[in-house]
Design a protein around this motif. Structure first.
Motif, PDB file in Angstrom:
ATOM      1  N   ASN A  43       0.833  -1.197   0.000  1.00 45.89           N
ATOM      2  CA  ASN A  43       0.000   0.000   0.000  1.00 45.89           C
ATOM      3  C   ASN A  43       0.869   1.248   0.000  1.00 45.89           C
ATOM      4  OD1 ASN A  43      -1.911   1.979   0.309  1.00 45.89           O
ATOM      5  ND2 ASN A  43      -2.971   1.006   2.030  1.00 45.89           N
ATOM      6  N   PRO A  44       1.022   1.902  -1.144  1.00 42.67           N
ATOM      7  CA  PRO A  44       1.869   3.095  -1.213  1.00 42.67           C
ATOM      8  C   PRO A  44       1.315   4.278  -0.436  1.00 42.67           C
ATOM      9  CG  PRO A  44       0.673   2.789  -3.270  1.00 42.67           C
ATOM     10  CD  PRO A  44       0.416   1.567  -2.447  1.00 42.67           C
ATOM     11  N   ALA A  45       0.037   4.214  -0.032  1.00 41.87           N
ATOM     12  CA  ALA A  45      -0.548   5.308   0.741  1.00 41.87           C
ATOM     13  C   ALA A  45      -0.182   5.223   2.222  1.00 41.87           C
ATOM     14  CB  ALA A  45      -2.071   5.306   0.586  1.00 41.87           C
ATOM     15  N   LEU A  46       0.493   4.150   2.609  1.00 46.58           N
ATOM     16  CA  LEU A  46       0.859   3.946   4.002  1.00 46.58           C
ATOM     17  C   LEU A  46       2.367   4.102   4.150  1.00 46.58           C
ATOM     18  CD1 LEU A  46      -0.493   3.014   6.710  1.00 46.58           C
ATOM     19  CD2 LEU A  46       0.245   0.698   6.111  1.00 46.58           C
ATOM     20  N   GLU A  47       2.785   4.922   5.099  1.00 48.20           N
ATOM     21  CA  GLU A  47       4.206   5.136   5.328  1.00 48.20           C
ATOM     22  C   GLU A  47       4.519   4.992   6.807  1.00 48.20           C
ATOM     23  OE1 GLU A  47       5.364   8.892   3.713  1.00 48.20           O
ATOM     24  OE2 GLU A  47       5.343   8.172   1.631  1.00 48.20           O
ATOM     25  N   SER A  48       5.757   4.607   7.095  1.00 46.18           N
ATOM     26  CA  SER A  48       6.182   4.463   8.490  1.00 46.18           C
ATOM     27  C   SER A  48       7.004   5.664   8.916  1.00 46.18           C
ATOM     28  CB  SER A  48       7.010   3.181   8.661  1.00 46.18           C
ATOM     29  OG  SER A  48       8.178   3.251   7.869  1.00 46.18           O
ATOM     30  N   PRO A 297       3.964   0.601  16.046  1.00 43.28           N
ATOM     31  CA  PRO A 297       4.663   1.335  14.984  1.00 43.28           C
ATOM     32  C   PRO A 297       4.037   2.699  14.721  1.00 43.28           C
ATOM     33  CG  PRO A 297       3.186  -0.270  14.025  1.00 43.28           C
ATOM     34  CD  PRO A 297       3.133  -0.482  15.509  1.00 43.28           C
ATOM     35  N   GLU A 298       4.822   3.606  14.190  1.00 46.08           N
ATOM     36  CA  GLU A 298       4.313   4.924  13.810  1.00 46.08           C
ATOM     37  C   GLU A 298       3.988   4.884  12.319  1.00 46.08           C
ATOM     38  OE1 GLU A 298       7.560   7.386  15.012  1.00 46.08           O
ATOM     39  OE2 GLU A 298       6.646   7.838  16.941  1.00 46.08           O
ATOM     40  N   LEU A 299       2.728   5.059  11.988  1.00 43.52           N
ATOM     41  CA  LEU A 299       2.279   5.009  10.606  1.00 43.52           C
ATOM     42  C   LEU A 299       1.478   6.255  10.279  1.00 43.52           C
ATOM     43  CD1 LEU A 299       1.021   1.312  10.435  1.00 43.52           C
ATOM     44  CD2 LEU A 299       3.229   2.181   9.684  1.00 43.52           C
ATOM     45  N   HIS A 300       1.546   6.668   9.024  1.00 42.99           N
ATOM     46  CA  HIS A 300       0.737   7.801   8.591  1.00 42.99           C
ATOM     47  C   HIS A 300       0.468   7.702   7.096  1.00 42.99           C
ATOM     48  CE1 HIS A 300       4.931   9.133   7.913  1.00 42.99           C
ATOM     49  NE2 HIS A 300       4.419   9.686   6.832  1.00 42.99           N
ATOM     50  N   VAL A 301      -0.445   8.504   6.624  1.00 38.97           N
ATOM     51  CA  VAL A 301      -0.787   8.535   5.210  1.00 38.97           C
ATOM     52  C   VAL A 301       0.308   9.275   4.448  1.00 38.97           C
ATOM     53  CG1 VAL A 301      -2.452   9.385   3.515  1.00 38.97           C
ATOM     54  CG2 VAL A 301      -3.241   8.442   5.681  1.00 38.97           C
ATOM     55  N   SER A 302       0.647   8.763   3.280  1.00 36.88           N
ATOM     56  CA  SER A 302       1.696   9.353   2.463  1.00 36.88           C
ATOM     57  C   SER A 302       1.403  10.820   2.150  1.00 36.88           C
ATOM     58  CB  SER A 302       1.831   8.565   1.157  1.00 36.88           C
ATOM     59  OG  SER A 302       2.626   9.261   0.233  1.00 36.88           O
ATOM     60  N   LYS A 303       2.422  11.646   2.320  1.00 36.21           N
ATOM     61  CA  LYS A 303       2.284  13.075   2.019  1.00 36.21           C
ATOM     62  C   LYS A 303       1.985  13.292   0.539  1.00 36.21           C
ATOM     63  CE  LYS A 303       4.960  17.374   2.138  1.00 36.21           C
ATOM     64  NZ  LYS A 303       6.252  17.967   2.489  1.00 36.21           N
ATOM     65  N   ASP A 304       2.603  12.452  -0.326  1.00 35.73           N
ATOM     66  CA  ASP A 304       2.361  12.591  -1.761  1.00 35.73           C
ATOM     67  C   ASP A 304       0.899  12.336  -2.096  1.00 35.73           C
ATOM     68  OD1 ASP A 304       5.018  13.149  -2.177  1.00 35.73           O
ATOM     69  OD2 ASP A 304       5.561  11.059  -2.586  1.00 35.73           O
ATOM     70  N   TYR A 305       0.305  11.363  -1.421  1.00 35.99           N
ATOM     71  CA  TYR A 305      -1.109  11.065  -1.673  1.00 35.99           C
ATOM     72  C   TYR A 305      -1.986  12.208  -1.171  1.00 35.99           C
ATOM     73  CZ  TYR A 305      -0.826   6.379  -3.580  1.00 35.99           C
ATOM     74  OH  TYR A 305      -0.618   5.319  -4.416  1.00 35.99           O
ATOM     75  N   GLN A 306      -1.593  12.836  -0.085  1.00 37.12           N
ATOM     76  CA  GLN A 306      -2.353  13.985   0.399  1.00 37.12           C
ATOM     77  C   GLN A 306      -2.317  15.116  -0.631  1.00 37.12           C
ATOM     78  OE1 GLN A 306      -0.428  14.883   4.108  1.00 37.12           O
ATOM     79  NE2 GLN A 306      -1.613  13.376   5.264  1.00 37.12           N
ATOM     80  N   GLU A 307      -1.131  15.312  -1.218  1.00 40.34           N
ATOM     81  CA  GLU A 307      -1.001  16.390  -2.212  1.00 40.34           C
ATOM     82  C   GLU A 307      -1.803  16.083  -3.477  1.00 40.34           C
ATOM     83  OE1 GLU A 307       3.200  16.689  -2.700  1.00 40.34           O
ATOM     84  OE2 GLU A 307       3.474  17.954  -0.923  1.00 40.34           O
ATOM     85  N   MET A 308      -1.889  14.772  -3.818  1.00 42.66           N
ATOM     86  CA  MET A 308      -2.713  14.388  -4.967  1.00 42.66           C
ATOM     87  C   MET A 308      -4.170  14.750  -4.738  1.00 42.66           C
ATOM     88  SD  MET A 308      -1.245  10.624  -5.994  1.00 42.66           S
ATOM     89  CE  MET A 308       0.521  10.340  -6.162  1.00 42.66           C
ATOM     90  N   LEU A 309      -4.656  14.474  -3.538  1.00 40.52           N
ATOM     91  CA  LEU A 309      -6.035  14.810  -3.216  1.00 40.52           C
ATOM     92  C   LEU A 309      -6.245  16.323  -3.245  1.00 40.52           C
ATOM     93  CD1 LEU A 309      -6.980  12.365  -0.330  1.00 40.52           C
ATOM     94  CD2 LEU A 309      -7.802  12.361  -2.678  1.00 40.52           C
ATOM     95  N   GLN A 310      -5.258  17.039  -2.736  1.00 44.70           N
ATOM     96  CA  GLN A 310      -5.367  18.502  -2.711  1.00 44.70           C
ATOM     97  C   GLN A 310      -5.418  19.056  -4.138  1.00 44.70           C
ATOM     98  OE1 GLN A 310      -1.951  20.617  -1.251  1.00 44.70           O
ATOM     99  NE2 GLN A 310      -3.191  22.289  -0.432  1.00 44.70           N
TER     100      GLN A 310
END
Length: 487
Positions: A43-48, A297-310
């Motif tokens: 899942n490329p939308a998930l980052e550690s 673990p520390e996980l968050h949504v990919s910043k690149d995917y956030q920018e795509m939505l924006q």
């Protein structure tokens, strides 16, 4: 004839998220880390790691209505609330806070040494013998027929036939047996034996000759069955020796290795290291539980995917390809949210379940006395924490806890109950511990049979049937009285 009928049926179905949670719960720490890495790859939308947060403008709650009828797609972009996937929080809200995690999340790696295999070592040893080309081929084939324990489990005739069909070497049993004696000279002593009796004889013949060794060889060679059944009186009579002489010979036999191949260092399987999922410590007389930090673990949504939505949100014109992309992004973001939420629930489930077990067995955890282990079944803990029995079972079956008395598998704390002579419920673990102690203190020249053990435990306040004693003894891997006998 066709008929219409109405039927009411009550059924329960698990959602994909629930199934994912159940699978995560049953994973121990190391397997969980591997599963986490797989999800990060898939899942490329998930980052550690910690999220680098930037401030984004507030967007509308829904995508513009003008794209509702786009090709009748299964996912309607109108249903996408982009703001749900954009976060200004510096700390992800899934992270299970408080100090319930132990500081055990450093990345450790284990070095592995390159070793020569067991069979390659045997082949190398053949170089010290003077053999013809044909004898060498036969010897190597015999070495290849040796299993990891050091035995040749096939008949010589089978080996003769196989060599003719597979190697084109035509020989006979007499030649094979001659070369087998060469193979049996290799180290470790006993390798190449065809059964246990031959294995022990080979090892004894490698030892420095003495009266005890000579007697041991005679016992194994001529009275092997009597020895295995511990018929010591028969051995004393047969060889006309004293008890002390027989004892020394038996001591020599007991020093031998019944699986010589297993003693070879290069033949050992890699050691499986247990990583405790929990840690229990005693602080100021109180029990303190922590969950291994590697489970958080520390996980968050990919910043690149956030920018795509924006970018999609602020675009004046939205093309077909952009619309396809935003649907793909939504699927990946949903999967990431589900996974993050499952991790949070996994952490909570593990902690509350182990916390209940710790308090239920607090007497044991405070002083380590196994006789103070309370009877405890899965339902007891499930009722305490309000979870299903199957969920508690998933936690207990594959998790370890580090205690002041060693690292233990959690399911070992569960046991059935029995009544003592006072009518009180006691754990079967307590009874097994007492049984083990009684057997450990018995006179090995006259081991206690099961009916006598039942009498002793009854005197100690545990009225148990002889067949129950036999069952517990087998569970403790303790042989019958006859096989515990020593001269």
């Amino acid at each position: 004839m066709l008929k219409h009928s109405l039927q009411f049926k009550l059924s329960q179905k698990l959602s994909p998220q629930q199934i994912q949670l159940m699978k995560l719960i049953q994973l121990p720490t190391q397997a969980f880390e591997q599963r986490l890495q797989e999800e990060l790859v898939e899942n490329p939308a998930l980052e550690s790691g910690k999220e680098e947060v930037e401030n984004y403008d507030e967007f509308e709650d829904n995508v513009n209505d003008e794209y509702d009828d786009y090709d009748n797609e299964q996912i309607n972009t109108e249903d996408i609330n982009i703001d749900e996937y954009l976060s200004n929080d510096e700390t992800p809200d899934y992270k299970y806070q408080t100090n319930n995690y132990s500081d055990d999340d450093e990345d450790k790696s284990m070095p592995f040494a390159a070793t020569v295999t067991f069979h390659q070592d045997l082949i190398n040893q053949l170089n010290t013998f003077i053999l013809s080309d044909e004898e060498r081929e036969i010897a190597e084939y015999l070495v290849g027929s040796i299993d990891d324990t050091g035995y040749i489990r096939r008949s010589l005739q089978d080996i003769v036939d196989d060599m003719a069909f597979t190697q084109g070497i035509y020989t006979d049993e007499k030649t094979i047996e001659k070369i087998l004696h060469v193979v049996q000279e290799l180290e470790p002593a006993g390798v190449g034996a065809r059964d246990l009796q031959e294995c022990l004889l080979l090892q004894l013949k490698h030892k420095t000759p003495s009266d005890s060794i000579d007697l041991a060889i005679e016992i194994i060679k001529d009275q092997f069955e009597a020895f295995t059944k511990k018929h010591y009186d028969k051995l004393l009579q047969k060889f006309d020796v004293s008890k002390e002489q027989l004892r020394k010979a038996i001591d020599e036999i007991e020093k031998l290795n019944p699986k010589p191949g297993g003693s070879y260092d290069g033949n050992q399987k890699p050691t499986e290291h247990v990583v405790p999922d929990f840690t229990i410590r005693i602080v100021d007389g109180e029990l303190e539980l922590s969950l291994n930090g590697r489970n958080a673990p520390e996980l968050h949504v990919s910043k690149d995917y956030q920018e795509m939505l924006q970018s999609y949100k602020v675009a004046n014109e939205k093309s077909s390809s952009q619309k396809d992309a935003v649907q793909f992004i939504k699927q990946k973001l949903d999967a990431a949210k589900w996974f993050i939420d499952a991790i949070r629930q996994r952490q909570e489930t593990l902690y509350v379940t182990m916390n209940a077990i710790m308090h239920y067995q607090s007497e044991f955890f405070l002083d380590g006395d196994e006789t103070k282990m309370r009877p405890m079944i899965l339902k007891d803990i499930a009722d305490m924490v309000g979870l299903d029995i199957s969920t508690v079972s998933r936690v207990a079956n594959s998790k370890y806890v580090d205690t002041p008395y060693g690292t233990k598998l959690i399911k070992e704390f569960f046991s059935e109950s029995m009544k003592n002579d006072q009518g009180e419920d006691v754990s079967t673990l307590e009874i097994k511990k007492i049984l083990q102690t009684v057997i450990g203190e018995e006179d090995k020249r006259k081991p206690l049979p099961d009916d006598k053990l039942a009498e002793i435990l009854k005197e100690k306040g545990y009225p148990i049937a002889r067949r129950t004693i036999a069952k517990y003894r087998e569970q403790l891997d303790i042989p019958v009285a006859r096989l515990r006998k020593k001269i």
